[in-house]
Enzyme design. Sequence first.
Site, short mmCIF file in Angstrom:
data_model
loop_
_atom_site.label_atom_id
_atom_site.label_comp_id
_atom_site.label_asym_id
_atom_site.label_seq_id
_atom_site.Cartn_x
_atom_site.Cartn_y
_atom_site.Cartn_z
N LYS A 59 8.66 10.84 41.94
CA LYS A 59 7.78 11.98 41.60
C LYS A 59 6.37 11.50 41.24
N GLY A 123 29.77 -4.31 32.93
CA GLY A 123 30.94 -3.84 32.19
C GLY A 123 32.16 -3.73 33.09
N GLY A 190 17.45 9.47 58.44
CA GLY A 190 17.99 10.48 57.52
C GLY A 190 16.91 11.47 57.12
N GLY A 192 17.17 13.91 55.02
CA GLY A 192 17.66 14.60 53.82
C GLY A 192 16.61 14.58 52.73
N GLU A 213 17.00 12.13 62.35
CA GLU A 213 18.12 12.82 61.68
C GLU A 213 19.25 13.00 62.68
N VAL A 247 20.81 6.63 65.61
CA VAL A 247 20.27 5.27 65.64
C VAL A 247 21.36 4.32 66.13
N ARG A 281 24.03 8.59 49.53
CA ARG A 281 24.42 7.60 48.52
C ARG A 281 25.93 7.67 48.30
N ASP A 321 26.94 10.65 39.06
CA ASP A 321 27.07 10.44 40.51
C ASP A 321 28.40 9.82 40.91
N HIS A 453 1.02 38.90 35.87
CA HIS A 453 0.21 38.99 37.08
C HIS A 453 -1.14 38.36 36.84
P1 FAD Z 1 22.63 6.14 37.72
O1 FAD Z 1 21.32 6.72 37.38
O2 FAD Z 1 22.82 5.59 39.09
O3 FAD Z 1 22.90 4.99 36.64
C1 FAD Z 1 24.02 4.19 36.70
C2 FAD Z 1 23.74 2.95 35.85
O4 FAD Z 1 24.96 2.24 35.72
C3 FAD Z 1 22.75 1.99 36.46
O5 FAD Z 1 21.80 1.63 35.49
C4 FAD Z 1 23.59 0.77 36.84
O6 FAD Z 1 22.88 -0.44 36.66
C5 FAD Z 1 24.69 0.86 35.82
N1 FAD Z 1 25.94 0.21 36.22
C6 FAD Z 1 26.70 0.44 37.33
N2 FAD Z 1 27.83 -0.28 37.28
C7 FAD Z 1 27.80 -0.98 36.14
C8 FAD Z 1 28.69 -1.89 35.51
N3 FAD Z 1 29.89 -2.18 36.02
N4 FAD Z 1 28.32 -2.44 34.33
C9 FAD Z 1 27.12 -2.14 33.75
N5 FAD Z 1 26.25 -1.26 34.29
C10 FAD Z 1 26.59 -0.70 35.46
N6 FAD Z 1 18.02 13.51 41.01
C11 FAD Z 1 17.43 14.60 40.49
O7 FAD Z 1 18.10 15.39 39.81
N7 FAD Z 1 16.10 14.85 40.67
C12 FAD Z 1 15.32 14.02 41.41
O8 FAD Z 1 14.13 14.27 41.56
C13 FAD Z 1 15.90 12.87 41.97
N8 FAD Z 1 15.17 12.02 42.70
C14 FAD Z 1 15.75 10.89 43.21
C15 FAD Z 1 14.97 10.03 43.98
C16 FAD Z 1 15.52 8.89 44.52
C17 FAD Z 1 14.67 7.96 45.33
C18 FAD Z 1 16.89 8.59 44.27
C19 FAD Z 1 17.50 7.33 44.82
C20 FAD Z 1 17.68 9.44 43.53
C21 FAD Z 1 17.11 10.61 42.99
N9 FAD Z 1 17.86 11.51 42.26
C22 FAD Z 1 17.28 12.64 41.75
C23 FAD Z 1 19.29 11.30 42.00
C24 FAD Z 1 19.47 10.73 40.58
O9 FAD Z 1 18.75 9.53 40.48
C25 FAD Z 1 20.93 10.50 40.30
O10 FAD Z 1 21.65 11.70 40.49
C26 FAD Z 1 21.13 10.04 38.87
O11 FAD Z 1 20.41 8.86 38.60
C27 FAD Z 1 22.60 9.79 38.59
O12 FAD Z 1 22.76 9.44 37.26
P2 FAD Z 1 23.98 8.56 36.77
O13 FAD Z 1 23.77 8.39 35.31
O14 FAD Z 1 25.24 9.13 37.26
O15 FAD Z 1 23.83 7.15 37.50
P1 NAI Z 2 21.05 13.29 51.75
O1 NAI Z 2 22.50 13.52 51.82
O2 NAI Z 2 20.18 14.26 51.07
O3 NAI Z 2 20.46 13.13 53.22
C1 NAI Z 2 20.96 12.19 54.12
C2 NAI Z 2 20.60 12.64 55.51
O4 NAI Z 2 20.87 11.58 56.40
C3 NAI Z 2 21.41 13.84 55.98
O5 NAI Z 2 20.56 14.80 56.52
C4 NAI Z 2 22.35 13.24 57.00
O6 NAI Z 2 22.70 14.15 58.02
C5 NAI Z 2 21.52 12.10 57.53
N1 NAI Z 2 22.28 11.01 58.13
C6 NAI Z 2 23.49 10.52 57.74
N2 NAI Z 2 23.83 9.49 58.56
C7 NAI Z 2 22.83 9.32 59.44
C8 NAI Z 2 22.60 8.43 60.52
N3 NAI Z 2 23.47 7.48 60.84
N4 NAI Z 2 21.45 8.56 61.23
C9 NAI Z 2 20.54 9.52 60.91
N5 NAI Z 2 20.72 10.41 59.91
C10 NAI Z 2 21.83 10.29 59.17
O7 NAI Z 2 20.89 11.82 51.14
P2 NAI Z 2 19.61 11.02 50.66
O8 NAI Z 2 18.38 11.65 51.18
O9 NAI Z 2 19.89 9.60 50.96
O10 NAI Z 2 19.67 11.23 49.10
C11 NAI Z 2 20.86 10.90 48.39
C12 NAI Z 2 21.07 11.82 47.28
O11 NAI Z 2 20.21 11.49 46.20
C13 NAI Z 2 20.75 13.28 47.56
O12 NAI Z 2 21.79 13.93 48.25
C14 NAI Z 2 20.57 13.82 46.20
O13 NAI Z 2 21.83 14.07 45.64
C15 NAI Z 2 19.91 12.67 45.47
N6 NAI Z 2 18.46 12.88 45.45
C16 NAI Z 2 17.98 13.99 44.83
C17 NAI Z 2 16.65 14.26 44.83
C18 NAI Z 2 16.17 15.50 44.18
O14 NAI Z 2 16.92 16.10 43.42
N7 NAI Z 2 14.94 15.94 44.44
C19 NAI Z 2 15.67 13.36 45.44
C20 NAI Z 2 16.28 12.23 46.09
C21 NAI Z 2 17.63 12.00 46.06
#
Ligand code: FAD
Ligand code: NAI
Length: 474
Positions: A59, A123, A190, A192, A213, A247, A281, A321, A453
């Site tokens: 962000k 852990g 992707g 997505g 995609e 791909v 993911r 997650d 408004h």
């Molecule tokens: P995580 O945030 O993945 O944290 C898990 C933690 O566990 C990590 O620190 C890891 O190091 C630790 N861990 C794992 N295994 C072990 C172990 N065995 N021992 C010790 N530590 C361990 N979601 C939104 O709602 N809004 C967004 O705008 C958004 N943007 C995103 C953008 C990107 C680029 C990505 C990749 C994800 C985004 N997400 C967004 C998704 C969001 O990041 C995840 O849904 C969220 O972080 C999940 O939280 P969590 O606590 O389940 O796990």
């Molecule tokens: P995604 O599930 O949103 O999108 C993945 C896309 O890749 C899909 O459209 C799928 O059809 C496509 N795809 C799958 N296999 C493929 C292939 N072999 N070739 C081409 N396309 C392919 O997953 P993304 O974007 O990786 O994000 C993961 C997750 O992280 C999201 O689903 C969301 O839960 C979280 N996230 C949330 C955000 C938010 O809340 N704003 C921002 C970023 C991530």
Amino acid sequence: MNEKKFDVVVIGAGPAGYVAAIRSAQLGMNTAIVDEMVNKAGDHVLGGTCINIGCIPSKALLDSSENYSRVLNKFGAHGIKTKDVSLDVEAMIARKDRIVSQWTSSIAALMKKNKVAWLKGHGRLLPGSKVEIVKEGSGQSEKVQAKNVIIATGSVPRTLPNVAIDQDNIVDSTGALEFTEVPGKIGVIGGGVIGLELGSVWRRLGSNVVVLEVMDTFLDMVDSQVAGEALKEFRSQGLNIKLNARVLGAKSTKKGVSVDYEDDKGKHSIRLDKLVVAIGRKPHTEGLNLNEVDVFVDESGYIHVDDYCSTNIPGIYAVGDVVRGPMLAHKGFEEGVMVAERIAGRKSSVNYDTIPWVIYTWPEIAWVGKTENELKAAARDFKSGVFPLRHNGRAMAMDEPTGLVKVIADAQSDEILGVHIFAANASEMIGEAVVAMEYRASADDLACIVHAHPSVSEAIHEAALAVDGRSWHQ
Ligand code: FAD
Ligand code: NAI
């Protein structure tokens, strides 16, 4: 050596884990949090994916890149003249890193304030209600006793067998947050959430971006009318989105990346400077030792839990997650709180029907509840009202006429079943719809509420009025 004893040990300090730890401590339980994540400098950090390599840094770059794009493309219409606008990508990345480190420090301060012990390392669960924390590199480990364990180990990116991530030319989302200059040509596998958000960042900064995609539909989980408008808009912003593109393979070369893919028109080879893989993911359970303690994992790799995030083993819970449901930070927050409160004897729950989604493109896409396609598949009778933003005064004044709001309600009871927004700042607007649905409001309830408004939120009001065919401004 005496093992330390805790009421609650949380493994994973992302949004689900750190909030579970805070809430457990607030409820008087002696709590520890275990995490293995280290930052670029090699220091242990809290906050997980979201704060370090996900929500927050993405962000930060989305805001920076949108500001840049506004200066170039929108200031002129306001009569604001600029010249010699230039870009310092390193400064942009440094700003993002500063925000991340402020946040991770804040989480560390919150742990201290709540007297949560921070145990640094990997852990793993051991029989007899124990958790072992292994310190990377040193081979040392520490065992602690845990009355309750909350697993919050999050998720990691999915990979493709024939596309090796090197975090240089071929990167996942983490690498795509770290480019130090604007690549000429970027490919994103992707289309997505990540593909669109990070694709938008680099497109706004000047890259040519092609999105490959595999599906023949765009944003399948989004309302199809919103997805259709969004596809048109993103293509007009210069994102070259190719649907039905499979791909076949990608190779890092001295000069960049070569990618082979196939679509309706046949096989293609393209050369790019960078390739971002964003195909979803998967739950992260590696090295947790789940087998030995008999915790069930489902066929997709998620830790199996009930509606209250209890695993099959009493005293072991899993949130965020790593369990079923949307991979969203705020879903993890709520599950973390629910589990902490249930351990403390309360009857808390999470309403999974009102979890909002936001895709932070510009305009933003936000929704809560069901789409029309989901309702049709469930043979549920519904009615909908749509209001295009071009009829909204504030959107016009802001020069942001693209988008729409759709309110879907039950055909008989009028209860709101879904709200879908494609608009500037939709992330801030969707909260109203979440509140309405949480209180099981009808479309008429929303239509009867006075909206300020001029505000873009009037579009929600108008869409609710449109459910009953009485919108004022269209
Ligand atoms: P995580 O945030 O993945 O944290 C898990 C933690 O566990 C990590 O620190 C890891 O190091 C630790 N861990 C794992 N295994 C072990 C172990 N065995 N021992 C010790 N530590 C361990 N979601 C939104 O709602 N809004 C967004 O705008 C958004 N943007 C995103 C953008 C990107 C680029 C990505 C990749 C994800 C985004 N997400 C967004 C998704 C969001 O990041 C995840 O849904 C969220 O972080 C999940 O939280 P969590 O606590 O389940 O796990
Ligand atoms: P995604 O599930 O949103 O999108 C993945 C896309 O890749 C899909 O459209 C799928 O059809 C496509 N795809 C799958 N296999 C493929 C292939 N072999 N070739 C081409 N396309 C392919 O997953 P993304 O974007 O990786 O994000 C993961 C997750 O992280 C999201 O689903 C969301 O839960 C979280 N996230 C949330 C955000 C938010 O809340 N704003 C921002 C970023 C991530």
